[in-house]
Write a protein that holds these residues in place. Structure first.
Motif, short mmCIF file in Angstrom:
data_model
loop_
_atom_site.label_atom_id
_atom_site.label_comp_id
_atom_site.label_asym_id
_atom_site.label_seq_id
_atom_site.Cartn_x
_atom_site.Cartn_y
_atom_site.Cartn_z
N ALA A 101 0.93 -1.25 -0.16
CA ALA A 101 0.02 -0.07 0.14
C ALA A 101 0.87 1.26 0.01
CB ALA A 101 -0.94 0.00 1.24
N GLY A 102 2.08 1.14 0.46
CA GLY A 102 3.10 2.39 0.38
C GLY A 102 4.42 1.83 0.87
N ARG A 103 5.35 2.98 0.98
CA ARG A 103 6.73 2.68 1.60
C ARG A 103 6.86 3.97 2.67
NH1 ARG A 103 9.79 -1.19 -1.20
NH2 ARG A 103 8.67 -1.70 -3.18
N ARG A 104 7.60 3.46 3.50
CA ARG A 104 8.10 4.61 4.48
C ARG A 104 9.70 4.61 4.29
NH1 ARG A 104 4.05 3.17 9.15
NH2 ARG A 104 2.74 4.72 8.96
N PRO A 105 10.35 5.74 3.45
CA PRO A 105 11.50 5.61 3.09
C PRO A 105 12.79 5.61 4.55
CG PRO A 105 10.55 7.16 1.90
CD PRO A 105 9.54 6.62 2.78
N GLY A 106 13.71 4.75 4.43
CA GLY A 106 14.60 5.13 5.58
C GLY A 106 14.04 4.48 6.83
N TYR A 107 12.88 3.72 7.08
CA TYR A 107 12.30 3.38 8.33
C TYR A 107 13.33 2.36 8.85
CZ TYR A 107 8.72 1.82 11.43
OH TYR A 107 8.10 1.71 12.62
N TYR A 108 13.93 1.71 8.25
CA TYR A 108 15.08 0.82 8.75
C TYR A 108 16.46 1.25 8.46
CZ TYR A 108 10.83 -2.52 9.43
OH TYR A 108 9.48 -2.88 9.80
N GLY A 109 16.78 2.24 8.53
CA GLY A 109 17.91 2.85 8.48
C GLY A 109 18.18 3.07 6.99
N ASP A 110 18.95 2.24 6.14
CA ASP A 110 19.03 2.46 4.83
C ASP A 110 17.82 1.58 4.09
OD1 ASP A 110 21.60 3.65 5.17
OD2 ASP A 110 22.66 1.83 4.92
N ALA A 111 16.93 1.00 4.60
CA ALA A 111 15.73 0.39 3.96
C ALA A 111 14.70 0.88 4.26
CB ALA A 111 15.87 -1.17 4.31
N SER A 112 13.89 0.88 3.45
CA SER A 112 12.33 1.41 3.56
C SER A 112 11.48 0.41 4.12
CB SER A 112 11.80 1.83 2.11
OG SER A 112 12.63 2.99 1.59
N ALA A 113 10.51 0.76 4.67
CA ALA A 113 9.33 -0.12 5.29
C ALA A 113 8.32 -0.23 4.22
CB ALA A 113 8.80 0.56 6.50
N CYS A 114 7.94 -1.39 3.74
CA CYS A 114 6.83 -1.70 2.86
C CYS A 114 5.70 -1.79 3.73
CB CYS A 114 6.87 -2.78 2.22
SG CYS A 114 8.15 -2.91 1.06
N ILE A 115 4.61 -0.83 3.70
CA ILE A 115 3.25 -1.10 4.27
C ILE A 115 2.39 -1.88 3.43
CG2 ILE A 115 1.28 0.41 5.23
CD1 ILE A 115 3.40 2.84 5.16
N MET A 116 1.75 -2.73 4.16
CA MET A 116 0.95 -3.67 3.43
C MET A 116 -0.12 -3.95 4.24
SD MET A 116 3.86 -6.88 2.64
CE MET A 116 2.88 -7.60 1.21
N THR A 117 -1.29 -3.99 3.25
CA THR A 117 -2.81 -3.94 3.95
C THR A 117 -3.51 -5.01 3.51
OG1 THR A 117 -3.53 -2.57 2.08
CG2 THR A 117 -2.65 -1.39 4.03
N ARG A 118 -4.42 -5.68 4.11
CA ARG A 118 -5.60 -6.43 3.78
C ARG A 118 -6.91 -6.13 4.30
NH1 ARG A 118 -7.68 -11.13 5.63
NH2 ARG A 118 -7.40 -13.16 4.42
N GLU A 119 -7.95 -6.34 3.31
CA GLU A 119 -9.19 -6.26 4.08
C GLU A 119 -9.68 -7.71 4.67
OE1 GLU A 119 -11.01 -3.42 3.84
OE2 GLU A 119 -9.28 -2.68 3.06
N ALA A 120 -10.38 -7.62 5.87
CA ALA A 120 -10.85 -8.68 6.43
C ALA A 120 -11.76 -9.58 5.40
CB ALA A 120 -11.54 -8.51 7.59
N VAL A 121 -11.70 -10.84 5.45
CA VAL A 121 -12.70 -11.80 4.62
C VAL A 121 -14.01 -11.76 5.48
CG1 VAL A 121 -12.79 -14.12 3.70
CG2 VAL A 121 -10.73 -12.95 3.66
N SER A 122 -15.07 -11.66 4.84
CA SER A 122 -16.22 -11.84 5.63
C SER A 122 -16.43 -13.29 6.21
CB SER A 122 -17.53 -11.62 4.49
OG SER A 122 -18.72 -12.08 5.30
N LYS A 123 -16.77 -13.34 7.38
CA LYS A 123 -16.97 -14.57 8.39
C LYS A 123 -18.09 -15.31 7.65
CE LYS A 123 -14.74 -13.16 12.07
NZ LYS A 123 -13.72 -13.21 13.20
N ASP A 124 -18.85 -14.58 6.92
CA ASP A 124 -20.22 -15.24 6.14
C ASP A 124 -19.97 -16.00 4.96
OD1 ASP A 124 -21.75 -14.27 8.33
OD2 ASP A 124 -22.11 -12.28 6.90
N THR A 125 -18.62 -15.79 4.26
CA THR A 125 -18.46 -16.33 3.10
C THR A 125 -17.27 -17.65 3.26
OG1 THR A 125 -16.63 -14.93 2.79
CG2 THR A 125 -18.61 -14.51 1.82
#
Length: 125
Positions: A101-125
């Motif tokens: 979903a996005g990145r945070r540059p330099g979050y881990y020093g020289d490396a960026s953080a990858c921001i990952m997202t997920r929608e919940a799956v309906s418990k009815d399906t």
């Protein structure tokens, strides 16, 4: 905890997670702790805050089972941050339905953080 499962959090942070009503902690025990995941929930949002598996037990489905257990919590939206250089973790999260979903540059020093997202799956399906 076994030497190969190194928590990133301090003992105080882990204790606070254990006593928080908004935190779920799942542990894999195979004759000793070989993995854990900590998931926090606020309103309808969940965050996988920390996950680790014993190096000698990786690639056996433990991480996937822990992520799925965390996702069973009552949240409509999930997110996490992962080091952009951690390809195995990114592959694990993608296999569990997370997308970049996005990145945070330099979050881990020289490396960026990858921001990952997920929608919940309906418990009815």
């Amino acid at each position: 905890m076994r030497e190969n499962v190194r928590p990133v959090w301090t003992d105080e942070q882990i204790h606070a997670a254990f006593v928080s009503p908004r935190t779920d902690i799942y542990v894999c025990d195979e004759g000793g702790v070989c993995g854990y995941v900590i998931a926090e929930r606020v309103l309808d949002e969940g965050c996988i805050s920390s996950i680790a598996t014993d190096e000698s037990k990786r690639r056996r489905g433990i991480g996937r089972a822990l992520v799925r257990a965390a996702l069973s919590g009552d949240a409509a939206h999930w997110y996490l941050e992962v080091n952009e250089n951690n390809a195995p973790a990114i592959a694990l999260y993608e296999s569990c339905g997370f997308v970049l979903a996005g990145r945070r540059p330099g979050y881990y020093g020289d490396a960026s953080a990858c921001i990952m997202t997920r929608e919940a799956v309906s418990k009815d399906t």
